[in-house]
Design an enzyme around this catalytic site. Structure first.
Site, PDB file in Angstrom:
ATOM      1  N   HIS A   1       0.977  -1.187  -0.051  1.00 55.92           N
ATOM      2  CA  HIS A   1       0.126  -0.198  -0.077  1.00 55.92           C
ATOM      3  C   HIS A   1       0.972   1.196   0.073  1.00 55.92           C
ATOM      4  O   HIS A   1       1.893   1.397   0.715  1.00 55.92           O
ATOM      5  CB  HIS A   1      -0.797  -0.127   1.304  1.00 55.92           C
ATOM      6  CG  HIS A   1      -2.026   1.255   1.139  1.00 55.92           C
ATOM      7  ND1 HIS A   1      -1.655   2.381   1.359  1.00 55.92           N
ATOM      8  CD2 HIS A   1      -3.129   1.042   0.803  1.00 55.92           C
ATOM      9  CE1 HIS A   1      -2.872   2.909   1.364  1.00 55.92           C
ATOM     10  NE2 HIS A   1      -3.775   2.283   0.988  1.00 55.92           N
TER      11      HIS A   1
ATOM     12  N   GLU B   1       0.426   4.241   1.279  1.00 59.02           N
ATOM     13  CA  GLU B   1       0.711   4.759   2.579  1.00 59.02           C
ATOM     14  C   GLU B   1       1.943   4.126   3.426  1.00 59.02           C
ATOM     15  O   GLU B   1       2.928   4.605   4.004  1.00 59.02           O
ATOM     16  CB  GLU B   1      -0.333   4.798   3.377  1.00 59.02           C
ATOM     17  CG  GLU B   1      -0.385   5.480   4.536  1.00 59.02           C
ATOM     18  CD  GLU B   1      -1.576   5.571   5.600  1.00 59.02           C
ATOM     19  OE1 GLU B   1      -1.284   5.749   6.851  1.00 59.02           O
ATOM     20  OE2 GLU B   1      -2.633   5.598   5.057  1.00 59.02           O
TER      21      GLU B   1
ATOM     22  N   CYS C   1      -7.285   6.889  11.192  1.00 56.71           N
ATOM     23  CA  CYS C   1      -7.983   8.300  11.193  1.00 56.71           C
ATOM     24  C   CYS C   1      -9.303   8.283  11.553  1.00 56.71           C
ATOM     25  O   CYS C   1     -10.164   7.269  11.297  1.00 56.71           O
ATOM     26  CB  CYS C   1      -7.788   8.620   9.732  1.00 56.71           C
ATOM     27  SG  CYS C   1      -9.141   8.430   8.543  1.00 56.71           S
TER      28      CYS C   1
ATOM     29  N   ASN D   1      -9.637   1.437   2.952  1.00 60.73           N
ATOM     30  CA  ASN D   1     -10.857   1.880   3.794  1.00 60.73           C
ATOM     31  C   ASN D   1     -12.172   1.168   3.229  1.00 60.73           C
ATOM     32  O   ASN D   1     -13.033   0.832   3.972  1.00 60.73           O
ATOM     33  CB  ASN D   1     -10.770   3.298   4.097  1.00 60.73           C
ATOM     34  CG  ASN D   1     -11.322   4.284   2.991  1.00 60.73           C
ATOM     35  OD1 ASN D   1     -12.646   4.394   3.033  1.00 60.73           O
ATOM     36  ND2 ASN D   1     -10.659   4.446   2.140  1.00 60.73           N
TER      37      ASN D   1
END
Length: 321
Positions: free
Chosen positions: A132, A134, A202, A232
């Site tokens: 990923h 991130e 988050c 997500n």
């Protein structure tokens, strides 16, 4: 509960859903760059993980590339909401690129935590999904100190120098429940494992998972609008199945809905990932209305009002100098 007739088929729409503050900021950053500087504006990776958003921005003149080296020297490049490593920033500098950093501030917070703990010579266990963007960006902040923990199966493989100097961080878009379980398993192995100073997952990811739990408890079917590469969004499907929905599917848009999913269903839950524009949800609701699901109710579980300022680079002229 009284059995529902086809005429009373209903849709429970989760709130909050869709765009989070970080996604909104990133998409607007590309739009503003196109307005201020004209096309083309280059974007490294997908600005957010949503096919519709990418195609819409491409139509306006954004050019998406996989790597910085694909951007012609001296041009403007926008870094995606998922963040990049210091090596990518350096490569952009060496190529003379004008950069707009649209990294979500909550991802930047995790980068800063990684740098701070690495400077104190901690081993950092980064909970996240291999490959990923991130995870790649955060790992690049302290590659000698960070090792990835990708789910429960990875816990037994973890090796550390000093269990008394050990901290965990996480990708911001994970399942809250799954991350809690992974951390618990890590603490069984390493009782002195330190928690991050604040929650890394988050607020928007957590809020959308709370909301989908609420509608999944009442819905036989949950439809999550989102793209396949959206972490997500995929987590929302898993959470829905884990909290009462008999079936849950991820769809890029209304055209992906299969009629047989609706057979025998009286209550459908609908939500969307944090990188999904509301128009795609509206199209899904219209498709469901065509099958008799005309009773639409919004279920709000968590009020949400977070906003982020635009990247500072858009407040000055990148073409000057």
């Amino acid at each position: 509960m009284e059995p529902q007739t086809p005429a009373s088929r209903r849709v429970l729409v989760a709130k909050p859903r869709g765009y989070c503050a970080g996604v909104d900021r990133a998409v607007v950053a590309v739009e503003k760059a196109l307005e201020q500087y004209g096309a083309p504006v280059y974007v490294r990776k997908q600005i957010v993980h949503n096919t519709h958003v990418v195609k819409t921005l491409e139509a306006r003149g954004a050019i998406f590339v996989e790597e910085t080296e694909e951007v012609p020297e001296g041009e403007i490049v926008v870094f995606s909401a998922h963040g990049v490593s210091p090596a990518v920033h350096e490569e952009a500098r060496q190529r003379g690129l004008r950069t707009i950093d649209a990294t979500c501030p909550l991802v930047t917070k995790v980068h800063n935590e990684a740098k701070r703990f690495a400077a104190q010579d901690y081993d950092i266990l980064l909970i996240g999904h291999e490959g990923h963007e991130e995870v790649e960006g955060t790992s690049g902040e302290a590659p000698d100190h960070i090792q990835l923990v990708d789910g429960l199966d990875s816990v037994e493989k973890v090796q550390v120098k000093d269990p008394d100097k050990l901290v965990w961080l996480s990708q911001t878009t994970l399942s809250v429940d799954e991350t809690t379980e992974t951390v618990a398993r890590l603490k069984e192995r390493f009782p002195t494992l330190i928690d991050p100073p604040s929650d890394d997952i988050c607020y928007a990811t957590q809020n959308r998972q709370v909301a989908v739990k609420e509608i999944a408890a009442e819905a036989q079917l949950v439809i999550v609008v989102g793209s396949e590469n959206s972490s997500n969004s995929k987590r929302l499907v898993e959470v829905a199945k884990d909290h009462g929905a008999e079936a849950a599917y991820l769809v890029d848009n209304a055209g992906f809905i299969q009629d047989e999913w609706l057979d025998g269903v009286t209550t459908v839950g609908v939500t969307s990932g944090a990188s999904v524009p509301e128009e795609l949800v509206d199209e899904v609701l219209a498709r469901l209305a065509g099958h008799g699901f005309g009773d639409v109710r919004e279920v709000e579980s968590v009020p949400e009002s977070m906003r982020f300022a635009l990247p500072h680079e858009l407040r000055k002229d990148l073409r000057a100098g």
